[in-house]
Design an enzyme around this catalytic site. Sequence first.
Site, PDB file in Angstrom:
ATOM      1  N   TRP A 317       0.830  -1.207   0.000  1.00 56.98           N
ATOM      2  CA  TRP A 317       0.000   0.000   0.000  1.00 56.98           C
ATOM      3  C   TRP A 317       0.860   1.251   0.000  1.00 56.98           C
ATOM      4  O   TRP A 317       0.390   2.334  -0.346  1.00 56.98           O
ATOM      5  CB  TRP A 317      -0.954   0.006   1.191  1.00 56.98           C
ATOM      6  N   GLU A 451      -0.525  -1.909  12.291  1.00 59.73           N
ATOM      7  CA  GLU A 451      -0.342  -3.360  12.184  1.00 59.73           C
ATOM      8  C   GLU A 451      -0.148  -4.054  13.528  1.00 59.73           C
ATOM      9  O   GLU A 451      -0.004  -5.275  13.568  1.00 59.73           O
ATOM     10  CB  GLU A 451       0.824  -3.662  11.241  1.00 59.73           C
TER      11      GLU A 451
END
Length: 713
Positions: A317, A451
């Site tokens: 990304w 994350e």
Amino acid sequence: MIINSQEYLQPPQWWNERVEAGNLLSISNGEQEPTNYLMTNVGNGYVAFVIGGESIYVGGVYNGPAINLGDANNLPSHRAGIPNFQNIEISNAQFQYAGLDIENATYTRVYSIPSSPGTIVKQIFYAHQKIRNILVQEIEVDNSNIETDVTLQLSVVGINLTANVDFNILNLTNTQFTGNDYQLYNLTIKVPEVNFMTSVAVTTTTIPQSITIKSGEKKKHHYVTSFLTNIETNDYIEGSLDIYKTTFLLADQLIKSHLDEWNKIWISGIEVGGDSHLQQVVNSSLYYLFSSIRDDWSYGMSPGGLASDGYNGHSFWDTETWMLPPILLLNPKLVRDCLLQYRINNLPGAHEKALSYKSNNYTGFMFPWESAFTGIEVCPTFAPTGILEQHITADIALAIRQYYYLTGDLDWLIDFGYKALKGIAEFWASRVEYDQLNQQYSINTIIPPDEYAVGVNNSVYTNVAVKMTFEWVIEVATLINDTENIPFEHWSSIANGLVILFDEVNQWHPEYQGYNGETIKQADVVLLGFPLMYNMSKEARKNDLIYYEAVTTNSGPAMTYSMHTVAWLELESLENATKQWFRSYNNCNNSPFLVWTETPTGGAVNFATGMGGFLQGLMFGYGGVRIHQGNLDFYPQLPEGTTSLKIRSMNYIGSTFNVGWNQTTITFEMLTFNPSVYLTLLSTEYDNIILNTLDPIYLTFGSKFQIYFNNNN
């Protein structure tokens, strides 16, 4: 090479002036080149390498399987390292100084010869920008004021053709293909991603053990390495040889065509007044980005750039969210033909990933978290991100929106983008879960940009990005009169019914369902304000920022601080923005060549993601640029320690212009015009100025203004 000496040659005045202007990064006066970890590189978007490194990398060339089970003997898909035939050492020379010429995309070492005082040797490396398939090295020896001949001892270091971990290498030298002046190799990867066995033909100048320059002579020697893959042509071996022969005959002319091509790239850029170090960081960041991609080679952009195997050379990304936006403002064609086209080319891989979730009945285009040659998922299976970090599929859709809003390129949107967008919407429609009781849609078991949060439900970033994706696809379908060919009502229902977590009492967005103040890895909820530009009150924007600044780890990537900078500037808090701004580019200060690391203490090197975030802080933060449907917004401000900023040759709807500002005045200058549209400037000082001349327009510093367009009918 010999490196011990008490006296060193000093760079000439022009060299120092280029350093001060931010166009050259230099070491001198006994400084030594950094280790490979923080060493600079040369590249042209097709081929690149770290100076002094053992490997050369060609974009799109990977070794290793797509599926890796964590076996140490079974390396995952990663950039395949070609032996560095350009790693020439001059063993009897004494290093004096060196520099990366950012503007010219060359790296130069300067030596003296202890046995021949007064002889000067220059070693210049570059990846040819126009002829993408070649690397060039020049060794120039100035013996013009010396009365004796001088001999240089040469060798290529670090070459081991029999123990290469990525390629089986066949030496074709002294066959029917070649002669004694050059060598030819056929390199074939050992393990394919799926089926296709990539091969690279390499033709390279034979390096003599020594070269002698006569007294009173100044001479330049050229060493060329050409590359051609079977991705490009089946005749790649003969093709590599042909490229080599043609370019070597023109060796004296190669540098000019290389510089001319980089001059075109630098038509667009960013100028900083009053802070030469910041100008160096800006220019080097742009150089490292531009040298990793090109518009005729669509193989994505890795967080480690093209010159390293960082993050295995995969695309994440990071491409669309961090690197693409600043490149887009300066060179939208590069974004379209390299970054977006890479995703378009790999739609089959995205569809394959969706279908692999058989028990979930997913369909459409589900882009992989890590993508390499084929576009299928290549994230190692021991990492949960490959399974659960899915917001990338929405991020790609919104990158297409950014490109279209900035360029108005409807032909590309219809021919390429719309197919991707429909497939993305189909995936999310199959991914959401409907709660009949509350009549809401949820996205469960996800990893958001933070994350540290694994397997959470209703990530507010993910859900907002998905909501905007559906709205964007519906907008395009309406624009091109295709609403009857999509499930318009269903997709509208999802867009309007997705759970968007918000604490009405305290006016802030929880990161995910059940979030309770846990430490986060990086900017997540803060991204709702930018780049998503989600509609919220200033109070909520500020509350999100204050809350998540306090719970973000100090060991995360630099992009967090760039986004905090953008947010505080949007909220007109210059003092708070300044605190975050200096942190946003602290990760490149450990290297004389401003090579970024992922975190303050290390991590991935040549961290292009951090460069992209930093440039966003400058352009979208201090420039206040916002890309909307039909208009661009600007709110120029100055970073502490600077006297002026200028975004040079910015592209919008086929026209280009400069926007510059200092402590008193904003200057807007048209450069080129798209005859199909006319642009208009609107500000608090001026009401609808049609931009049809090259005459500059002056605004008072501190003004907000808008550029919008209308079609010429």
